[in-house]
Design a protein around this motif. Sequence first.
Motif, PDB file in Angstrom:
ATOM      1  N   VAL A  24      84.304-140.056  25.917  1.00 16.31           N
ATOM      2  CA  VAL A  24      83.054-139.816  25.179  1.00 16.31           C
ATOM      3  C   VAL A  24      83.426-139.380  23.753  1.00 16.31           C
ATOM      4  O   VAL A  24      83.720-138.217  23.491  1.00 16.31           O
ATOM      5  CB  VAL A  24      82.192-138.752  25.876  1.00 16.31           C
ATOM      6  CG1 VAL A  24      80.889-138.535  25.086  1.00 16.31           C
ATOM      7  CG2 VAL A  24      81.859-139.205  27.305  1.00 16.31           C
ATOM      8  N   ARG A  29      78.558-140.496  20.876  1.00 18.87           N
ATOM      9  CA  ARG A  29      77.512-139.489  20.599  1.00 18.87           C
ATOM     10  C   ARG A  29      76.570-139.961  19.488  1.00 18.87           C
ATOM     11  O   ARG A  29      75.367-139.727  19.543  1.00 18.87           O
ATOM     12  CB  ARG A  29      78.161-138.145  20.237  1.00 18.87           C
ATOM     13  CG  ARG A  29      78.611-137.360  21.470  1.00 18.87           C
ATOM     14  CD  ARG A  29      79.156-136.006  21.094  1.00 18.87           C
ATOM     15  NE  ARG A  29      80.550-136.102  20.652  1.00 18.87           N
ATOM     16  CZ  ARG A  29      81.587-136.046  21.489  1.00 18.87           C
ATOM     17  NH1 ARG A  29      81.376-135.894  22.795  1.00 18.87           N
ATOM     18  NH2 ARG A  29      82.825-136.138  21.039  1.00 18.87           N
ATOM     19  N   ILE A  32      74.190-142.435  21.056  1.00 24.62           N
ATOM     20  CA  ILE A  32      73.148-141.718  21.810  1.00 24.62           C
ATOM     21  C   ILE A  32      72.070-141.193  20.864  1.00 24.62           C
ATOM     22  O   ILE A  32      70.871-141.359  21.112  1.00 24.62           O
ATOM     23  CB  ILE A  32      73.779-140.574  22.634  1.00 24.62           C
ATOM     24  CG1 ILE A  32      74.566-141.148  23.829  1.00 24.62           C
ATOM     25  CG2 ILE A  32      72.709-139.594  23.132  1.00 24.62           C
ATOM     26  CD1 ILE A  32      75.434-140.132  24.552  1.00 24.62           C
ATOM     27  N   ALA A  74      70.533-137.715  28.099  1.00 23.62           N
ATOM     28  CA  ALA A  74      71.470-138.808  27.848  1.00 23.62           C
ATOM     29  C   ALA A  74      72.331-138.975  29.096  1.00 23.62           C
ATOM     30  O   ALA A  74      72.820-137.977  29.651  1.00 23.62           O
ATOM     31  CB  ALA A  74      72.342-138.504  26.640  1.00 23.62           C
ATOM     32  N   ASP A 115      77.416-136.246  30.670  1.00 25.27           N
ATOM     33  CA  ASP A 115      76.542-135.913  29.538  1.00 25.27           C
ATOM     34  C   ASP A 115      77.261-136.229  28.231  1.00 25.27           C
ATOM     35  O   ASP A 115      78.389-136.744  28.234  1.00 25.27           O
ATOM     36  CB  ASP A 115      76.098-134.437  29.601  1.00 25.27           C
ATOM     37  CG  ASP A 115      77.264-133.457  29.421  1.00 25.27           C
ATOM     38  OD1 ASP A 115      77.084-132.276  29.749  1.00 25.27           O
ATOM     39  OD2 ASP A 115      78.354-133.878  28.947  1.00 25.27           O
ATOM     40  N   GLY A 116      76.632-135.902  27.108  1.00 21.98           N
ATOM     41  CA  GLY A 116      77.204-136.239  25.805  1.00 21.98           C
ATOM     42  C   GLY A 116      78.517-135.550  25.498  1.00 21.98           C
ATOM     43  O   GLY A 116      79.214-135.912  24.550  1.00 21.98           O
TER      44      GLY A 116
END
Length: 190
Positions: A24, A29, A32, A74, A115-116
Amino acid sequence: MSLLDIHVLGAPILRQETNPVTVVTDDVRRLIADMFDTMYAARGIGLAAPQVGRTERVTVIDVGRDKAPPQPIALINPEIVLQEGSVRGEEGCLSIPEVYGDVDRAARVVVRALDGDGQPFEIEGTDLLARCLQHEIDHLHGKLFIDYLSILKRRAALAKWEEQKAKYPALIRTVVPVSVVAGRPDAEET
Ligand code: K2U
Ligand code: ZN
């Protein structure tokens, strides 16, 4: 804030498998963040990466978009780990503007995702959240809600779509500014 163009029915990317995110990164990010901006601008409650021309396995959801405070979620590499029940409900899709149809979905789902920050989490969904989670995860595997319609209803939906394409010539390019999808009066003439 960046608004991304929405790819519409006919765009090959909507029918492709996405790639799992292995790291990630800041780029993920940023994607997103741009997807949330685009989803809110298009008055959606969900948006998947292929709808904005990206192949990452990423989706964003906010079924509470009109409530205060918003409830943005997200999901990276989401997978359904439990589903139960069945409920029929009407669906639409930002990639198939002004076309709707009834789809049977699981009434309750549990979804596991990152998650992010790359941290794993689980979310339980019922009602509209359950439906949205299933709709968005389908997008990440090249599936659209019209695939669940009967032959006759799918044919009617595709015929309606052909009408829409005539109304928005830009749609023929399979990519349109989000303002066109959102039906904004200032939508660019094409
Ligand atoms: O993925 C998308 O195209 C956004 C979808 C998500 C969705 C479809 C059906 C049912 C639930 C979610 C919608 O176009 S977002 C528009 C919308 C807004 C409120 C309620 C239902 C759909
Ligand atoms: Zn959709």
